[in-house]
Design an enzyme around this catalytic site. Structure first.
Site, mmCIF file in Angstrom:
data_model
loop_
_atom_site.group_PDB
_atom_site.id
_atom_site.type_symbol
_atom_site.label_atom_id
_atom_site.label_comp_id
_atom_site.label_asym_id
_atom_site.label_seq_id
_atom_site.Cartn_x
_atom_site.Cartn_y
_atom_site.Cartn_z
ATOM 1 C CB SER B 101 7.808 46.013 3.182
ATOM 2 O OG SER B 101 8.870 45.015 2.779
ATOM 3 C CG ASP B 154 12.838 45.468 0.083
ATOM 4 O OD1 ASP B 154 12.034 44.948 0.745
ATOM 5 O OD2 ASP B 154 13.818 45.764 0.560
ATOM 6 C CD GLN B 196 17.605 45.485 -0.638
ATOM 7 O OE1 GLN B 196 18.670 44.903 -0.703
ATOM 8 N NE2 GLN B 196 16.685 45.309 0.271
ATOM 9 C CG ASP B 273 15.573 45.867 12.890
ATOM 10 O OD1 ASP B 273 15.880 46.391 11.706
ATOM 11 O OD2 ASP B 273 15.239 44.510 12.574
ATOM 12 C CB CYS B 311 23.964 44.904 34.037
ATOM 13 S SG CYS B 311 22.247 44.935 33.232
ATOM 14 C CB CYS B 313 18.591 44.878 33.784
ATOM 15 S SG CYS B 313 19.141 43.154 33.989
#
Lengths: 365, 365
Positions: B101, B154, B196, B273, B311, B313
């Site tokens: 936000s 917020d 919150q 995230d 891995c 990748c």
């Protein structure tokens, strides 16, 4: 016409000529290099921002890249390069690599302590540490790097150096060329000689006679586009490039703009390298078929079109000028990638088109 | 079990549970998002150093990325974003995008001039220019960005703010949540509420009751991992995550380490995230199944092995630690690309493995 070169495994095939311009193939043990060719510069074991896969893939499809002996000698250094088994393995690049001799960087980047007939003592531009390069050391470093095409260690005096200094540097470059020619190389490592002589045509031709006697695999013109007027560069190119032995590849070092490449090819040059497409990309200058694009320009802020609608690179097929400008302004890493990919595509296509024209309109060799 | 969410086109499918942990699929008009999911952060319309193609391809295969409202509002700004038709088109990313936000950045990056019940006046961290964000403005910006998941605006008070200040911020966040919920959104744009309450479990649950009444498409826990002890974070997670409505996705904002993700998933979180994989990569920290690799470390100088032999990748399949260390030390752009690709691969595989475990060992929902 196929000409064997002195180093086993190397040959130069001349396919067609158009005036002094030539189209051919430089055959090397690591693969064929259609000429004329533009070689992206991979100073420190990476063409800045690009992966090997991107360089190998269409539309760049680089058949050969450069590595810089001076830079790689200082970082990561010979111990790492030797341990890694050479630059190809280190950088995961399996196509040919050309390494310069370190001469140009020593004379332009480092603090010179001493030049004598044996070599050059200098201080690193990174940490001031003291080092010495001689013809034998340069060839040894290039041997460790494992390049497919080595360059002779030469002296690069400033263009405005006095006459006597120029002559001294020329004599030294010839003497050093002989020592480079005699120094041991690995299998599959060819060696090019470098013709100096500034913008004095007669001096160039005199030096060329000395260098071409030494049976190198190819010949380079050094010390051009180092500050002289572009007309002078073009004049020298026209005077000397076509005199270089026709049966060996001809390389114009460190040149140049797309127009310079076209002029060089017309004059008979086969190989080019330059940081211009990669460095300009990072600085916001993007090449197109029309006007050069200055990406930070406010005119691009709301421009949803690609850099160049005729360009097949993924940057142009995917992203707008507005997005690229935003990434540039925000100093995003992705900008350098996308911009470099585009500029290298432009250079690759430019030279390939000039080659196609020679093949289409020229005389079969 | 398939639960329709309030916004048409969105639904949440619960596949299996293992304790409080859940495996599911968040269905959105732009594609399915298997949960638990880690969402790479694309602050300025680019996950730093990565192309959209790399993010979409295996082994990263990111199903959703983040964009930052505050950053994109300042640069390139709304005029550009509106002209480009939103962030998906601008950044050439066709999968879902979640936008925050702007609240967190306003309170952490900008210089605050004034907070009142209507909104926040602040000065840009880039050029000091004055701006105002309100719940309606935040939703409007996110509408222009065209994100698939919007977040409520917020207030984020410092963790050590006095009791009265915390309560004031909480009340304001609820009032603002109602205004965000009422503000117009585009088709295909869902909205998550944010709970919150700091590290006070009772306060968290009280605020949760207020927020979950407002019929959001999903619920987030904000204001965690913002400086409090990690045991406090885990305690709050254990106390509140599983209380969030089970039929809506649960998102833990800005968290965290691989261990934090595992703890969050155990507590019942579905979405995460964090800038950690991307930022750590650029700073030389690379995640592996074993010890974290600090790539500048001298121990990597001659190490010809990959960052992580397990891995898949392309960085690990192609390049050695020695090469990556060299690129890092030489400040080469390519380093950031290769390192980011690896760390995002590590996070993606880590969360996918935890999801597989829930599906394999859990109870069918």
């Amino acid at each position: 016409m196929l000409f064997d070169l002195p180093t086993p495994g190397f040959s130069f095939e001349l396919l067609a000529t158009l005036g002094n311009a030539r189209a051919g193939i430089l055959h090397t043990p690591r693969g064929d290099i259609p000429t004329p060719v533009f070689m992206p510069v991979g100073t420190l074991g990476t063409v800045k921002g690009m992966t090997a896969d991107e360089l190998r893939a269409e539309p760049i499809d680089a058949k050969i890249i450069l590595g810089n002996t001076y830079h790689l000698y200082l970082r990561p250094g010979l111990e790492v390069m030797e341990h890694a088994g050479g630059l190809h393995k280190f950088a995961a690049w399996d196509r040919p690599i050309l390494t310069d001799s370190g001469g140009f960087q020593v004379f332009s980047l480092a603090a010179i302590n001493e030049i004598d007939d044996d070599g050059v003592t200098f201080r690193s531009h990174i940490d001031g540490s003291k080092h010495r390069l001689t013809p034998e050391v340069s060839i040894h470093i290039q041997k460790v790097l494992g390049s497919d095409i080595m360059m002779c260690f030469d002296e690069c005096p400033p263009g405005d150096a006095p006459e006597a200094k120029q002559e001294e540097a020329l004599a030294r470059t010839t003497a050093w060329a002989k020592r480079c020619r005699a120094a041991p190389r690995g299998p599959g490592q060819s060696l090019f000689g470098i013709v100096q002589g500034g913008i004095d045509g007669a001096r160039r031709l005199r030096h060329m006679a000395e260098i071409t006697k030494l049976d190198f695999d190819g010949h380079a013109l050094g010390g051009l586009a180092v500050g002289e007027k572009i007309e002078e560069t073009y004049r020298i190119l026209d005077e000397v490039a076509h005199v270089l032995p026709a049966e060996r590849p001809r390389y114009l070092m460190g040149v140049g703009t797309p127009a310079d490449l076209e002029r060089g090819i017309q004059a008979g040059i086969d190989m080019f390298d330059c940081v211009m497409p990669t460095r300009n990309a990072r600085n916001g200058y993007l090449f197109t078929e029309g006007q050069r694009v200055n990406i930070p320009n406010a005119a691009n802020r709301l421009d949803l079109g690609p850099i160049d609608p005729t360009c097949p690179c993924s940057t142009c097929r995917t992203h707008s000028r507005a997005y690229l400008r935003h990434l540039y302004v925000a100093k995003e890493i992705l900008y350098a990638r996308l911009a470099t990919l585009h500029n290298l595509t432009f250079y690759a296509r430019h030279v390939r088109r000039l080659r196609e024209r020679i093949l289409a309109e020229g005389t079969r060799a």
